[in-house]
Design an enzyme around this catalytic site. Structure first.
Site, PDB file in Angstrom:
ATOM      1  N   GLY A 243       0.851  -1.194   0.000  1.00 29.76           N
ATOM      2  CA  GLY A 243       0.000   0.000   0.000  1.00 29.76           C
ATOM      3  C   GLY A 243       0.882   1.238   0.000  1.00 29.76           C
ATOM      4  O   GLY A 243       0.797   2.074  -0.869  1.00 29.76           O
ATOM      5  N   PHE A 244       1.771   1.324   0.981  1.00 28.65           N
ATOM      6  CA  PHE A 244       2.733   2.436   1.079  1.00 28.65           C
ATOM      7  C   PHE A 244       2.022   3.777   1.031  1.00 28.65           C
ATOM      8  O   PHE A 244       2.531   4.740   0.462  1.00 28.65           O
ATOM      9  CB  PHE A 244       3.781   2.348  -0.031  1.00 28.65           C
ATOM     10  CG  PHE A 244       4.422   0.997  -0.153  1.00 28.65           C
ATOM     11  CD1 PHE A 244       5.227   0.512   0.855  1.00 28.65           C
ATOM     12  CD2 PHE A 244       4.185   0.195  -1.258  1.00 28.65           C
ATOM     13  CE1 PHE A 244       5.803  -0.744   0.761  1.00 28.65           C
ATOM     14  CE2 PHE A 244       4.757  -1.062  -1.357  1.00 28.65           C
ATOM     15  CZ  PHE A 244       5.568  -1.528  -0.348  1.00 28.65           C
ATOM     16  N   THR A 472       3.270  -6.420   5.976  1.00 29.61           N
ATOM     17  CA  THR A 472       4.251  -6.022   6.982  1.00 29.61           C
ATOM     18  C   THR A 472       4.461  -7.066   8.074  1.00 29.61           C
ATOM     19  O   THR A 472       5.470  -7.034   8.759  1.00 29.61           O
ATOM     20  CB  THR A 472       3.771  -4.733   7.658  1.00 29.61           C
ATOM     21  OG1 THR A 472       2.388  -4.917   8.001  1.00 29.61           O
ATOM     22  CG2 THR A 472       3.877  -3.552   6.730  1.00 29.61           C
ATOM     23  N   GLY A 513       0.419   0.855  13.001  1.00 27.24           N
ATOM     24  CA  GLY A 513      -0.341  -0.385  13.082  1.00 27.24           C
ATOM     25  C   GLY A 513       0.053  -1.283  14.231  1.00 27.24           C
ATOM     26  O   GLY A 513      -0.768  -1.627  15.091  1.00 27.24           O
ATOM     27  N   ALA A 514       1.315  -1.669  14.282  1.00 30.68           N
ATOM     28  CA  ALA A 514       1.733  -2.699  15.235  1.00 30.68           C
ATOM     29  C   ALA A 514       1.535  -2.235  16.675  1.00 30.68           C
ATOM     30  O   ALA A 514       0.980  -2.967  17.503  1.00 30.68           O
ATOM     31  CB  ALA A 514       3.193  -3.068  14.990  1.00 30.68           C
ATOM     32  N   ARG A 614      10.145  -1.639  21.563  1.00 30.02           N
ATOM     33  CA  ARG A 614      10.193  -3.093  21.600  1.00 30.02           C
ATOM     34  C   ARG A 614      10.034  -3.668  20.196  1.00 30.02           C
ATOM     35  O   ARG A 614       9.148  -3.254  19.448  1.00 30.02           O
ATOM     36  CB  ARG A 614       9.063  -3.627  22.481  1.00 30.02           C
ATOM     37  CG  ARG A 614       9.058  -5.145  22.609  1.00 30.02           C
ATOM     38  CD  ARG A 614       7.758  -5.651  23.219  1.00 30.02           C
ATOM     39  NE  ARG A 614       7.557  -5.204  24.586  1.00 30.02           N
ATOM     40  CZ  ARG A 614       8.120  -5.761  25.656  1.00 30.02           C
ATOM     41  NH1 ARG A 614       8.912  -6.793  25.524  1.00 30.02           N
ATOM     42  NH2 ARG A 614       7.880  -5.277  26.856  1.00 30.02           N
ATOM     43  N   ASN A 617       8.892  -8.776  16.445  1.00 27.44           N
ATOM     44  CA  ASN A 617       9.338  -9.935  15.667  1.00 27.44           C
ATOM     45  C   ASN A 617      10.577  -9.481  14.906  1.00 27.44           C
ATOM     46  O   ASN A 617      10.499  -8.580  14.070  1.00 27.44           O
ATOM     47  CB  ASN A 617       8.218 -10.368  14.703  1.00 27.44           C
ATOM     48  CG  ASN A 617       8.644 -11.508  13.780  1.00 27.44           C
ATOM     49  OD1 ASN A 617       9.792 -11.572  13.327  1.00 27.44           O
ATOM     50  ND2 ASN A 617       7.727 -12.406  13.505  1.00 27.44           N
ATOM     51  N   GLU A 691       8.292   3.020   8.669  1.00 34.10           N
ATOM     52  CA  GLU A 691       8.744   4.119   7.817  1.00 34.10           C
ATOM     53  C   GLU A 691      10.134   4.639   8.157  1.00 34.10           C
ATOM     54  O   GLU A 691      10.790   5.251   7.320  1.00 34.10           O
ATOM     55  CB  GLU A 691       7.728   5.264   7.923  1.00 34.10           C
ATOM     56  CG  GLU A 691       6.358   4.813   7.432  1.00 34.10           C
ATOM     57  CD  GLU A 691       5.242   5.797   7.738  1.00 34.10           C
ATOM     58  OE1 GLU A 691       4.422   6.056   6.863  1.00 34.10           O
ATOM     59  OE2 GLU A 691       5.189   6.317   8.868  1.00 34.10           O
TER      60      GLU A 691
END
Ligand SMILES: Cc1cc2nc3c(=O)[nH]c(=O)nc-3n(C[C@H](O)[C@H](O)[C@H](O)COP(=O)(O)OP(=O)(O)OC[C@H]3O[C@@H](n4cnc5c(N)ncnc54)[C@H](O)[C@@H]3O)c2cc1C
Ligand code: SF4
Lengths: 729, 328
Positions: A243-244, A472, A513-514, A614, A617, A691
């Site tokens: 998407g970016f 992502t 998001g994360a 943090r 993953n 980003e």
């Protein structure tokens, strides 16, 4: 049951570190990876739906004016052609990210060349595409639409303006000063999967399979465009082929497919061509940026000026936020920052990966290199010297700040030579070889988010939210967070995303998001833990869960008594955002070679060291960094949207002529992730990652071009013509 | 894309007959033609698929040269042991073009006939004299970064974008053509492509119904053979400027200097005066400059592409310097 958590103060408890499953941060492969590489992951256009008609958008061939008539007879007489639709609800631009309302409609009013004005629907895609070329369209042209940002009087974005102290005076008094102007060209997101949607009605209920990043906003944007209730719409985006930024807002094909499907009483699919994606979605604005920096004799900044000119269509609120990190990255008590936007009739400018810093940081960090040379100080040293104690404009403390560590660890791992720096010291055959570095910074954002977590009597857990995974790793990290909290192996956690029937997530964008959806899942899991603890009659803090068992040996399944245990987590950022400046930081180091005859610049090796809270993953985080650095190479060397000077159309709207870096342009990249827990960033101490990897990297390359060849180039991308023009003989 | 009919030609005669109709076209790898059909830049009513008519072999010729089938792929050609051993400039030029996937599909005949990459040519909503005679040239006052500096006309300033033909021009290869009456003719590569003049729509000398069957290379010419392509990214980009060079020195003086240039004109550019200026002389930067002066005597930029003039000069320097180094 919904559990609401609003973060009003820092959380130093680092609960995730106390958990026992031991999967948080692990470099697990993406759970949907196999489906993607074997072609079984279904993307928006690929749903097999009976009786689906095919729509193709018709686009304008003028820059500004009105469509006065569309003669559709010839097109309608063609085999297979069903309809030509020019409904006034058709949208003519993509919505800006988080707009939450329909973008510009009224397709008869043309504001840029290539704007969608109608939709042709036929039995086959080929028939529809051909028919678009058989419409006789009459226009009333409004001549003289401004196209060049440098020829119009720009509007100041007042909320960006900072006048602090007296920069002009500081510049004139300073021992060292630089006053330099950079330009950057427009960029495209250039995601692999083109924009596509299939719309299907069941009575008054609409389902749209689409390729979108933020379903939580897209549903209201679509509802607004169609004048419907959100509750009557279902959006599905299970897999998004990149998407970016280009898929943040509802885009033209989804609205058009919905209108056509209603009108024709059958499902309709609309897929944009590659050229349409380039020409009628979003561009990153080109920029002109003036940097004024001055220091005392030791290289401590006394003044900091950054002024930028960007552009957008009239009426668009978005202005590329070039100065975002400039407000706090370095000190300097005399400050002048200003952002201006020129109204021109190129297609809409909007978010493209790392809006703002993607182009603001390269200019700032290239200017810092000029300054380091002027002061006669090592560029790493110059940065270290000027890291402010607190936000130099608002006076807020930083939530956590790893720039110095990134600079030091990065320099060490790269083998940065702190000796005196002079250009043209190393030549290998035809190639000048040199090094350069830059800082990275990208503001940290979080957004409210909801997720439902259900512990199942079969010993698995289900995570549901309308959050998307745009490639992502969202599926994977949510299985890790839930697994860690609930004591389950991640492969026992099913993550179900991209469907508005689920609780509203934050959407994928702005790198939030994360941290946002991860926090919602964390909150839900925490509530489940409390329930389990009470069933076990222990304190939640004492609950040790791993591999489906509590520390005392009870199986979690037994505690469920055959029933689901579900909690909805609702995370809200809270007041903490007003108390701290939160940002990801980092450092880039690059070795570049420049051909002394042809001016071609190629990156030999590049390293990025980042601190972004943090790491959930290590594999997916590293991939984000690699992608970001690759984009840095594009910004530095190859990517540029080219607009015709007479009608503003994009002349290079495809992947052959818009040059994203290819494999051969991208050498081995090194990534260092600096250990960090940011207590104010989110309840899981994570910050945005996606980003940061492209926020400044292009300057490391630009600075290396200078160090290698002596060519100080002030225009990105640094293509051979520009390097040659700046190269001393 | 316009609807079209498709026939698979079994023989050359079949194919030739079909394409005699000027609304019909031959399709080989399709890597250029299909893209242009999707954009409606090319609108043939009929396609003759020539992939089964033969002419895919690469074989020795009686005079010790090599015949390369028009339907052999770019990849097969570039990796062929004799091409690599005797005509490395050709192998290098092919490998500098497009991508592995495209080269696997692209044929030699199709490569010679590939159309220009001018932005205005590929956008049917823009003026272009090549696509639509008389509509004007969008590039001249537009974005002309990729455009020609030599042999342009006031009608068209497009370039021939390919790499392979630049090497073939340096090698003085010959194009073998089957004519529509069942005969054949041979045209030197150097004369195969046209300058735009007043007929920019005409890119090469093929007449309706003619099909390329092979390209023949002369007996091995030896020398140091280089292909240098300057581009904006290191693969999958067309040449800003390219140089194919076959260079030999005897007693410290040039005895051969066959040079051809890509990215600068509507055809691979071969100017015999460049070789004349070099042969018999000892290499030096001044000599290279003189050669460049001759090459670029009539060069004209159109703003955006002005840089190609110094770039061509510098690339010529680079190639000659490298060739001299490798030759001695
Ligand atoms: C994105 C991209 C990048 C590229 N980059 C490069 C590059 O860097 N350098 C480079 O050199 N090329 C490049 N190419 C072009 C590529 O090399 C050509 O597309 C290819 O060589 C054409 O061969 P084909 O067999 O596919 O031709 P087709 O597409 O099948 O045909 C092309 C034309 O040739 C005609 N034709 C084909 N065979 C014959 C024949 N035997 N006789 C008469 N006419 C014939 C057809 O009628 C048609 O007009 C690129 C292409 C793409 C799509
Ligand atoms: S340069 Fe030639 S191909 Fe390009 S627009 Fe002009 S006429 Fe057409």
């Amino acid at each position: 049951m919904t559990v609401h958590f609003k973060q009003d103060k820092p959380d130093e408890s680092n609960r995730l570190d106390d958990m026992r499953q031991g999967v948080i941060g692990k470099a697990l492969p993406r759970v949907e990876g196999l489906a993607k590489v074997t072609g079984t992951a279904t993307y928006a256009a690929e749903y097999s739906i009976d009786n689906c008609a095919e729509g193709v958008l018709v686009t304008s061939t003028i820059t500004r004016g009105e469509v006065t008539s569309i003669d559709r007879d010839a097109a309608l007489a063609m085999p297979g052609v069903i309809a030509v639709i020019d409904d006034p609800r058709l949208t003519t631009r993509a919505a800006q990210g988080t707009a939450d309302e329909a973008p510009q409609q009224k397709p008869k009013t043309v504001c840029y060349w290539g704007q969608p004005i109608a939709l042709v629907v036929a039995e086959t895609f080929e028939q529809a595409r051909d028919a678009t070329k058989h419409l006789a369209i009459e226009y009333r042209v409004e001549e003289g639409a401004p196209l060049d940002p440098n020829t119009v009087e720009p509007e100041e974005q007042e909320d960006e303006t900072v006048h602090q102290g007296d920069l002009a005076h500081a510049m004139s008094e300073a021992t060292h000063s630089v006053d330099v102007t950079y330009t950057t060209r427009g960029h495209a997101s250039a995601a692999m999967e083109p924009h596509a949607a299939i719309a299907q009605w069941d009575g008054d209920k609409l389902t749209v399979y689409a390729s979108l990043q933020m379903l939580n906003y897209n549903i209201s944007e679509l509802a607004d465009a169609l004048d419907m209730e959100e509750g009557d719409i279902r959006l599905v985006s299970r897999f998004v082929g990149g998407g970016f930024g280009s898929k943040l807002g509802i885009s033209e094909e989804a609205v058009a497919a919905s209108i056509a499907a209603k009108e024709l009483g059958r499902p309709v699919r609309v897929v944009m061509s590659r050229q349409q994606v380039f020409q009628c979605i979003m561009r990153r604005s080109e920029t002109t940026q003036r940097l004024r920096l001055c220091t005392d004799a030791n290289g401590t900044l006394t003044g900091f000026g950054h002024e930028a000119l960007v552009s957008n269509l009239p009426g668009e609120e978005f202005a590329e936020p070039v100065l975002q990190s400039s407000h706090f990255l370095y000190g300097g008590e005399n400050r002048e920052l200003m952002l201006k936007v020129a109204r021109i009739h190129r297609m809409t400018a909007g978010s493209v990966r790392a809006p703002g810093e993607a182009v603001g940081m390269p200019a700032l960090e290239a200017a810092m290199d000029v300054l380091a040379e002027e002061v006669g100080i090592d560029p790493v040293e110059l940065r270290l010297k000027n890291i402010p104690e607190k936000n130099p404009e608002e006076g807020l403390p930083f939530s956590s700040h790893k720039l110095a560590e990134c600079l030091r660890q990065g320099a060490e791992a790269f083998g940065w030579d702190r000796g005196p720096r002079k250009p043209r010291q190393t030549r290998e055959g035809e190639w000048w070889v040199g090094t350069g570095m830059a800082s990275a910074a990208r503001v940290h954002n979080v957004s409210e988010a909801k997720a439902r977590v259900t512990l199942k009597p079969d010993g698995t857990a289900l995570v549901e939210t309308d959050m998307t995974d745009i490639g992502t790793g969202t599926y994977t990290i949510l299985s890790q967070i839930a697994g860690e909290m609930l004591g389950l192996s991640p492969d026992r956690v099913l993550v179900d995303l991209g469907d508005t029937r689920h609780p509203r997530g934050p959407g994928s964008g702005g790198s939030w998001g994360a941290a946002s959806i991860g926090s919602a899942v964390y909150v839900a899991c925490q509530a489940i833990r409390e329930e389990l603890a009470s069933r076990l009659d222990v304190e939640e803090a004492e609950l040790d869960l791993s591999d489906g068992k509590a520390g005392s040996g009870e199986s979690i399944v037994d505690l469920l008594d055959g029933k689901d245990l579900a909690r909805e987590g609702y995370y809200e950022p809270g007041d903490i955002a007003d108390d701290y400046t939160a940002s990801g930081f980092g450092a880039f180091f690059a070795q570049v070679r420049v051909n002394r005859f042809t001016g071609e610049a190629r990156v030999d090796r590049m390293l990025g060291a980042f601190g972004f809270g943090r790491v959930l993953n290590h594999k997916t985080a590293r991939s984000q960094c690699l992608g970001g650095i690759t984009w840095s190479i594009g910004v530095a060397l190859t990517e540029a949207l080219e607009f015709d000077p007479r009608d503003g159309h994009l002349v290079n709207p495809d992947l052959a002529e818009y040059h994203v870096p290819v494999h051969r342009d991208v050498p081995d990249l090194d990534v260092i992730m600096v250990e960090e827990r940011d207590p104010a960033a989110s309840p899981i101490q994570a910050k945005g990652i996606g980003e940061l990897g492209m926020c400044g990297g292009a300057a490391a390359i630009a600075n290396a071009i200078y160090n290698a060849s002596g060519a100080r180039v002030f225009d990105f991308p640094m293509t051979p013509d520009r390097v040659l023009a700046a190269m001393p003989d | 894309m316009r609807p079209f009919s498709y026939t698979r030609a079994r023989t050359l005669t079949d194919a030739s007959q079909t394409v005699s109709d000027d609304r019909a076209m031959a399709i080989a790898g399709g890597t250029n033609l299909l893209d242009l059909m999707k954009l409606q830049v090319e609108t043939p009513s009929q396609l003759a698929d020539i992939n089964r008519v033969g002419f895919a072999e690469i074989e020795d010729t009686d005079d010790g040269g090599l015949s390369i089938g028009a339907l052999a792929t770019n990849t097969e050609t570039a990796v062929h042991p004799r091409v690599r051993a005797d005509y490395p400039v050709l192998s290098r030029a092919i490998l500098a073009g497009a991508t592995q996937q495209l080269r696997n599909k692209a044929t030699n005949g199709g490569n010679l006939c590939q159309r220009t990459r001018c932005y205005y040519f590929t956008n049917i909503d823009q003026p272009c004299n090549k696509r639509e005679p008389g509509s004007g040239c969008g590039a001249i006052d537009g974005i002309a970064k990729l455009h020609a500096i030599l042999g342009t006309s006031d009608q068209c300033i497009a370039t021939y974008p390919g790499d392979m033909a630049v090497a073939l021009s340096a090698l003085d290869a010959q194009v073998q053509i089957a004519t529509s009456d069942g005969g054949s003719r041979t045209v030197p590569v150097r004369d195969f492509h046209c300058l735009p003049g007043d007929t920019p729509w005409r890119e090469n000398v093929l007449e309706p119904g003619e099909i390329i069957t092979a390209i023949t290379l002369p007996a091995p010419v030896g020398g140091t053979q280089l292909y240098r392509k300057v581009r904006e990214r290191s693969s999958y980009a067309f040449a800003l400027v390219s140089v194919a060079a076959i260079v030999e020195l005897e007693d410290g003086r040039f005895s051969r200097a066959d040079l051809a240039f890509g990215g600068v004109a509507h055809k691979p550019w071969h100017d015999p005066r460049v070789a004349d200026a070099l042969i018999g002389k000892a290499p030096s930067p001044e000599l290279f400059d003189r050669a460049a002066d001759i090459l670029l005597e009539d060069a004209q930029g159109f703003g955006e592409n002005d840089f190609k003039i110094p770039l061509a000069r510098r690339t010529l320097h680079a190639v000659l310097e490298q060739a001299v180094e490798e030759a001695s």
